[in-house]
Design an enzyme around this catalytic site. Structure first.
Site, PDB file in Angstrom:
ATOM      1  N   ARG A  11     -12.758  25.316  20.495  1.00 32.05           N
ATOM      2  CA  ARG A  11     -13.876  25.812  21.759  1.00 32.05           C
ATOM      3  C   ARG A  11     -13.729  24.580  22.714  1.00 32.05           C
ATOM      4  O   ARG A  11     -13.479  23.529  22.860  1.00 32.05           O
ATOM      5  CB  ARG A  11     -15.511  26.052  21.205  1.00 32.05           C
ATOM      6  CG  ARG A  11     -15.591  26.866  21.031  1.00 32.05           C
ATOM      7  CD  ARG A  11     -17.021  27.050  20.751  1.00 32.05           C
ATOM      8  NE  ARG A  11     -16.968  26.488  19.529  1.00 32.05           N
ATOM      9  CZ  ARG A  11     -18.437  25.423  20.001  1.00 32.05           C
ATOM     10  NH1 ARG A  11     -19.215  25.234  20.743  1.00 32.05           N
ATOM     11  NH2 ARG A  11     -18.902  24.367  19.527  1.00 32.05           N
ATOM     12  N   ASP A  59     -14.445  19.383   8.416  1.00 29.19           N
ATOM     13  CA  ASP A  59     -15.902  18.401   9.622  1.00 29.19           C
ATOM     14  C   ASP A  59     -14.997  17.405   9.351  1.00 29.19           C
ATOM     15  O   ASP A  59     -14.404  16.226   8.108  1.00 29.19           O
ATOM     16  CB  ASP A  59     -16.522  18.835   8.241  1.00 29.19           C
ATOM     17  CG  ASP A  59     -17.738  17.347   8.753  1.00 29.19           C
ATOM     18  OD1 ASP A  59     -17.523  16.641  10.596  1.00 29.19           O
ATOM     19  OD2 ASP A  59     -18.681  18.047   8.662  1.00 29.19           O
ATOM     20  N   VAL A  60     -14.550  16.280  10.625  1.00 31.40           N
ATOM     21  CA  VAL A  60     -13.292  15.071  10.788  1.00 31.40           C
ATOM     22  C   VAL A  60     -14.124  14.257  10.011  1.00 31.40           C
ATOM     23  O   VAL A  60     -14.041  12.678  10.037  1.00 31.40           O
ATOM     24  CB  VAL A  60     -13.720  15.488  11.768  1.00 31.40           C
ATOM     25  CG1 VAL A  60     -12.558  16.086  13.248  1.00 31.40           C
ATOM     26  CG2 VAL A  60     -14.454  15.167  13.352  1.00 31.40           C
ATOM     27  N   ASN A  88     -10.594  14.953  19.253  1.00 32.21           N
ATOM     28  CA  ASN A  88     -11.241  15.661  20.741  1.00 32.21           C
ATOM     29  C   ASN A  88     -12.414  16.102  19.584  1.00 32.21           C
ATOM     30  O   ASN A  88     -13.587  16.266  21.069  1.00 32.21           O
ATOM     31  CB  ASN A  88     -10.342  17.109  21.222  1.00 32.21           C
ATOM     32  CG  ASN A  88     -11.740  17.373  22.119  1.00 32.21           C
ATOM     33  OD1 ASN A  88     -11.823  17.241  22.739  1.00 32.21           O
ATOM     34  ND2 ASN A  88     -11.725  18.754  21.593  1.00 32.21           N
ATOM     35  N   SER A 140     -15.429   9.355  26.771  1.00 31.13           N
ATOM     36  CA  SER A 140     -16.466   9.941  27.616  1.00 31.13           C
ATOM     37  C   SER A 140     -17.011   8.975  28.571  1.00 31.13           C
ATOM     38  O   SER A 140     -16.619   7.438  28.730  1.00 31.13           O
ATOM     39  CB  SER A 140     -17.633  10.865  26.855  1.00 31.13           C
ATOM     40  OG  SER A 140     -18.500  10.652  27.759  1.00 31.13           O
ATOM     41  N   TYR A 153     -24.153   8.196  21.351  1.00 32.33           N
ATOM     42  CA  TYR A 153     -22.949   8.503  21.460  1.00 32.33           C
ATOM     43  C   TYR A 153     -21.969   7.885  22.338  1.00 32.33           C
ATOM     44  O   TYR A 153     -21.182   7.922  21.975  1.00 32.33           O
ATOM     45  CB  TYR A 153     -23.591  10.420  22.724  1.00 32.33           C
ATOM     46  CG  TYR A 153     -22.586  10.719  23.390  1.00 32.33           C
ATOM     47  CD1 TYR A 153     -21.431  11.870  22.258  1.00 32.33           C
ATOM     48  CD2 TYR A 153     -21.812  10.236  24.516  1.00 32.33           C
ATOM     49  CE1 TYR A 153     -20.827  12.878  23.031  1.00 32.33           C
ATOM     50  CE2 TYR A 153     -20.615  11.397  25.113  1.00 32.33           C
ATOM     51  CZ  TYR A 153     -20.572  12.642  24.067  1.00 32.33           C
ATOM     52  OH  TYR A 153     -19.490  13.063  25.220  1.00 32.33           O
ATOM     53  N   ALA A 156     -20.641   5.549  19.624  1.00 27.08           N
ATOM     54  CA  ALA A 156     -19.750   6.379  19.103  1.00 27.08           C
ATOM     55  C   ALA A 156     -18.540   6.669  20.338  1.00 27.08           C
ATOM     56  O   ALA A 156     -17.575   5.866  19.695  1.00 27.08           O
ATOM     57  CB  ALA A 156     -19.830   7.735  19.297  1.00 27.08           C
ATOM     58  N   LYS A 157     -18.200   6.812  21.325  1.00 27.84           N
ATOM     59  CA  LYS A 157     -18.007   6.696  22.612  1.00 27.84           C
ATOM     60  C   LYS A 157     -17.007   4.854  22.823  1.00 27.84           C
ATOM     61  O   LYS A 157     -16.033   5.197  22.641  1.00 27.84           O
ATOM     62  CB  LYS A 157     -17.692   7.561  23.817  1.00 27.84           C
ATOM     63  CG  LYS A 157     -18.147   9.256  23.454  1.00 27.84           C
ATOM     64  CD  LYS A 157     -17.243   9.662  22.520  1.00 27.84           C
ATOM     65  CE  LYS A 157     -17.521  11.282  22.281  1.00 27.84           C
ATOM     66  NZ  LYS A 157     -15.892  11.650  21.931  1.00 27.84           N
ATOM     67  N   ILE A 186     -18.166  18.111  32.325  1.00 32.27           N
ATOM     68  CA  ILE A 186     -17.044  19.511  31.800  1.00 32.27           C
ATOM     69  C   ILE A 186     -18.030  20.673  31.583  1.00 32.27           C
ATOM     70  O   ILE A 186     -18.480  20.696  30.796  1.00 32.27           O
ATOM     71  CB  ILE A 186     -15.719  18.642  31.218  1.00 32.27           C
ATOM     72  CG1 ILE A 186     -14.657  17.426  31.601  1.00 32.27           C
ATOM     73  CG2 ILE A 186     -14.434  20.519  30.787  1.00 32.27           C
ATOM     74  CD1 ILE A 186     -14.729  17.401  32.713  1.00 32.27           C
TER      75      ILE A 186
END
Ligand code: NAP
Length: 242
Positions: A11, A59-60, A88, A140, A153, A156-157, A186
């Site tokens: 997606r 699942d990564v 990604n 991000s 988040y 993590a990024k 996005i």
């Protein structure tokens, strides 16, 4: 045969990247976590571009699954090699730190940061042997500036940004580049419940970006045109830096 592996390819941004890589003639490995219908739609779109590919469900953030499914693919496809890896896959589970529970913390770090580690480990060896490879990590704006409500988040990024810069230096001599792309807002399922009108007003370009605009930058990092660029973070955010 040149192959590109895109995690979270079913997606959103990942799908647009799969389609772009198909356009460029890659055999596309489409990873997804659970949405098989969406993954099949991506595969159809890849074939519509005249290329081909296959689905890889794992699942990564689950080392065992990555080893079994992706490691199994690498083992069973010695004549192919993953020349382009796009890390990604990612999720967000926003909450103020005060309210955040450890599951929310772990889920988000698991999909972005652990995922980067588990998946990259499976494909880097053949890139080093072939003395050519391209790794593109989707991070991000949140990982660059930090956003309230996203300590998990942002961490993590930011972690993936640090790993990008470190790995870039480890593998540069072997013709492998490692770069990151940091999107702002996005238009995808991830941002579907946000107030687009209100948030777009904060963006100098006054709109959200499209997955295709991100995919164009991935194509550049995957190409020979970017051969002397590594350890770089490219923002795609319509001018929203602060
Ligand atoms: P999305 O529309 O929600 O799609 C997420 C994709 O990741 C889906 O294909 C999903 O698979 C897959 N996925 C999620 N967790 C996974 C896991 N543990 N293992 C394997 N696959 C997993 O998200 P998106 O907006 O396209 O985001 C893609 C990337 O861009 C993410 O890393 C995100 O953090 C980053 N990003 C997005 C934005 C934005 O504004 N949209 C901004 C900055 C950065 P299923 O379909 O099977 O669920």
């Amino acid at each position: 045969m040149k192959c590109a592996l895109i995690t979270g390819g079913s997606r959103g941004i990942g799908r647009a990247i799969c389609i772009k890589m198909a356009e460029l003639g890659y055999y596309v490995l489409i990873n997804y976590k659970g949405n098989v219908a969406a993954a099949n739609e991506t595969l159809e779109a890849v074939r519509a571009k005249g290329s081909d590919g296959e689905l890889l469900q794992f699942d990564v953030g689950n080392e065992q699954e990555v080893t079994t499914v992706l490691g199994g693919w690498v083992e069973g496809n010695k004549e192919k090699y993953v020349e382009v890896l796009v890390n990604n896959a990612g999720i967000r589970e926003d909450n103020l730190l005060f309210w955040m529970n450890s599951t929310q913390w772990r889920n988000v770090l698991g999909s972005s940061l652990d995922g980067f580690f588990y998946v990259t480990k499976q494909v880097i060896n053949s890139m080093l042997m072939k003395r050519h490879g391209r790794i593109v990590n989707i991070v991000s704006l949140s990982g660059l500036k930090g956003l309230p409500g996203q300590t998990n988040y942002s961490a993590a990024k930011a972690g993936v940004i640090g790993a990008t810069k470190a790995l870039a230096q480890e593998v540069a001599k072997r013709g492998v580049t490692v770069n990151a792309i940091a999107p702002g807002y996005i238009k995808t399922d991830m941002t579907a419940e946000l107030n687009e009108k209100e948030l777009a007003a904060l963006v100098p370009m006054n709109r959200f970006g499209t997955p295709e605009e991100v995919a164009e930058a991935v194509a550049f990092f995957a190409s020979k045109a970017s051969s002397y660029i590594t350890g770089e973070v490219l923002s795609i955010n319509g001018g929203l830096y602060t």
